[in-house]
Scaffold this motif. Structure first.
Motif, PDB file in Angstrom:
ATOM      1  N   ASP A  58       6.419   2.099   6.763  1.00 13.57           N
ATOM      2  CA  ASP A  58       5.102   1.499   6.434  1.00 13.57           C
ATOM      3  C   ASP A  58       4.404   2.302   5.350  1.00 13.57           C
ATOM      4  O   ASP A  58       3.687   3.251   5.655  1.00 13.57           O
ATOM      5  N   MET A  59       4.552   1.897   4.047  1.00 13.26           N
ATOM      6  CA  MET A  59       5.490   0.930   3.549  1.00 13.26           C
ATOM      7  C   MET A  59       5.981   1.323   2.154  1.00 13.26           C
ATOM      8  O   MET A  59       6.079   0.516   1.264  1.00 13.26           O
ATOM      9  N   HIS A  64       0.841  -1.205   0.000  1.00 14.95           N
ATOM     10  CA  HIS A  64       0.000   0.000   0.000  1.00 14.95           C
ATOM     11  C   HIS A  64       0.869   1.245   0.000  1.00 14.95           C
ATOM     12  O   HIS A  64       1.991   1.235   0.508  1.00 14.95           O
ATOM     13  N   GLU A 119       5.154  -5.635   3.282  1.00 18.93           N
ATOM     14  CA  GLU A 119       4.918  -4.866   4.515  1.00 18.93           C
ATOM     15  C   GLU A 119       6.109  -4.999   5.471  1.00 18.93           C
ATOM     16  O   GLU A 119       6.842  -5.993   5.423  1.00 18.93           O
ATOM     17  N   PRO A 120       6.266  -4.034   6.401  1.00 17.20           N
ATOM     18  CA  PRO A 120       7.299  -4.184   7.432  1.00 17.20           C
ATOM     19  C   PRO A 120       7.104  -5.479   8.216  1.00 17.20           C
ATOM     20  O   PRO A 120       5.962  -5.877   8.479  1.00 17.20           O
ATOM     21  N   GLU A 172      -5.263   1.002   2.808  1.00 13.99           N
ATOM     22  CA  GLU A 172      -4.912  -0.098   3.706  1.00 13.99           C
ATOM     23  C   GLU A 172      -4.993   0.344   5.163  1.00 13.99           C
ATOM     24  O   GLU A 172      -5.419  -0.420   6.018  1.00 13.99           O
ATOM     25  N   GLU A 173      -4.592   1.587   5.412  1.00  9.97           N
ATOM     26  CA  GLU A 173      -4.467   2.027   6.804  1.00  9.97           C
ATOM     27  C   GLU A 173      -5.808   2.231   7.491  1.00  9.97           C
ATOM     28  O   GLU A 173      -5.890   2.113   8.708  1.00  9.97           O
TER      29      GLU A 173
HETATM   30 ZN    ZN Z   1       1.427  -1.172   6.233  1.00 11.53          ZN
END
Ligand code: ZN
Length: 392
Positions: free
Chosen positions: A112-113, A79, A173-174, A144-145
């Motif tokens: 992120d990210m 994202h 992603e992280p 996404e968030e």
């Molecule tokens: Zn993320």
């Protein structure tokens, strides 16, 4: 065939990450970030499609980009929306300046990210430069968030409407904490949100025998459930855990016993449970604290199930890519918060690996530039491992 995965040094994940961070793409705002990502992928040979979704006040721009027409089709998902910067005075630098000092890149989305996407996209150049019997697809969401309906789920619907199928998925992603490569994820626990409502009889605090305080059984019940040991995890999955997230009464009068009280909790559960078995347990325990189910109602509000990758070859590909570049053996985990990988996990196996997650969502979110260089190399080796024998 022996592939030189360190070629194409003209492509720099750090400068791409900087450009992405300079877009103020706080959900649902796009600020040009998706067009920037699409432009980069087009420049290395991808075909790109912008997928727009959502009502006027939540208009989301997503991206689907594909190179190659054969199988296997490797999906790379991520994202480009970010959480707000928060209190600006807590930041040493402008969170959208992508400033680099002493080898550290600071900015909202550096962890992120946006960095993960930049590394995965730059690494893809090493694949598309070669003729191979496969395809690589980027599924990049701008939602996404906060939500999910108009992000990855909208992209997947767009893909399935066109009969596009995926054989495996990398989520950029992280992942993990500490140094780069300590762990990568092959799944996540499920998440169950539950709302409770306790009903009593209103009255004066001086005459409790003429009232029924709804807070007493609610608090006793929550205390009991919080103390419950559901399981000890299973090595890959962490233990199931319940967190009380809210207790609400709305009573501003000190001498009034309220007539009702509400509470919320979330359970992160592993593969030893299901949402149904947890709700059953929650309702069974209620009998010890409440005279009838009507006095303490329990309702599941949201559930996303756990997922786990069973594809040993895909897991080994990521394990050996990290080991080859960093010369360490990463832990294989199903911990941490869930990701959009859960949506695609219904259709293909998923592995997740990115930069360490310690700094995400914090003020002064930052990442070592060197980690981006190494992560790009790991993704290159992962792609090479995945498509390995398929290269011509
Ligand atoms: Zn993320």
């Amino acid at each position: 065939m022996n592939i030189d995965v360190s070629s194409n040094r003209d492509l720099d994940p750090v400068s791409l990450a900087q450009k992405l961070i300079r877009c103020k793409s706080v959900t649902p705002c796009d600020d040009g970030v998706v067009d920037l990502a699409a432009g980069f992928l087009r420049s290395v040979g991808f075909q790109t499609h912008i997928i727009e979704s959502g009502p006027p006040d939540w208009h989301i721009k997503n991206l689907y980009a594909k190179f190659g027409h054969r199988s296997p089709n490797l999906a790379v998902i991520g994202h480009l929306d970010v959480v707000p910067a928060g209190n600006m005075s807590d930041w040493k630098y402008d969170p959208f300046a992508a400033y680099i000092e002493d080898g550290i890149l600071t900015g909202r989305g550096s962890v992120d990210m946006k960095s993960g996407f930049a590394c995965a996209a730059v690494a893809a150049k090493s694949i598309v430069d070669r003729s191979f019997d496969g395809a690589i697809s980027f599924l990049v969401t701008g939602d996404e968030e906060v939500g999910t309906e108009h992000g990855t789920r909208a992209i997947l619907k767009w893909c399935f409407d066109r009969s596009i199928k995926f054989d495996a998925c990398l989520v950029a992603e992280p992942t993990g904490t500490g140094n780069l490569g300590q762990a990568f994820c092959i799944g996540h626990r499920g998440s169950l949100n539950v709302e409770l409502a306790s009903r009593g009889i209103q009255g004066h605090v001086a005459n409790p025998e003429k009232a029924s305080n709804p807070l007493t059984p609610l608090i006793e019940y929550l205390h009991f459930m919080k103390a419950k040991i559901w399981d000890k995890g299973d090595g890959i999955f962490p233990p199931t855990n319940l967190e009380i997230t809210s207790i609400d009464v709305g009573n501003s009068t000190p001498n009034l016993i309220p007539s009702s009280a509400q509470a919320k909790l979330n359970i992160r559960y592993n593969r030893l449970h299901s949402a149904e078995s947890l709700i059953k347990d929650l309702k069974l325990a209620r009998n010890f604290f409440s005279p009838s189910p009507d006095n303490l109602s329990i309702e599941a509000q949201y559930n996303s199930d756990f997922f786990i990758c069973e594809d040993k070859s895909l897991i080994n590909n990521m394990f050996s890519a990290i080991k080859e570049v960093l010369e360490i053996e990463p832990k294989i985990s199903a911990g941490g918060g869930t990701t959009d990988g859960r949506f695609i996990s219904k259709y293909c196996p998923v592995v997740e690996f990115g930069v360490p997650e310690d700094e995400m969502h914090k003020a002064n979110e930052s990442i070592a530039v060197n980690d981006l260089i190494k992560l790009t190399e790991i993704y290159k080796v992962f792609y090479k491992n995945f498509f390995g024998t398929k290269f011509k």
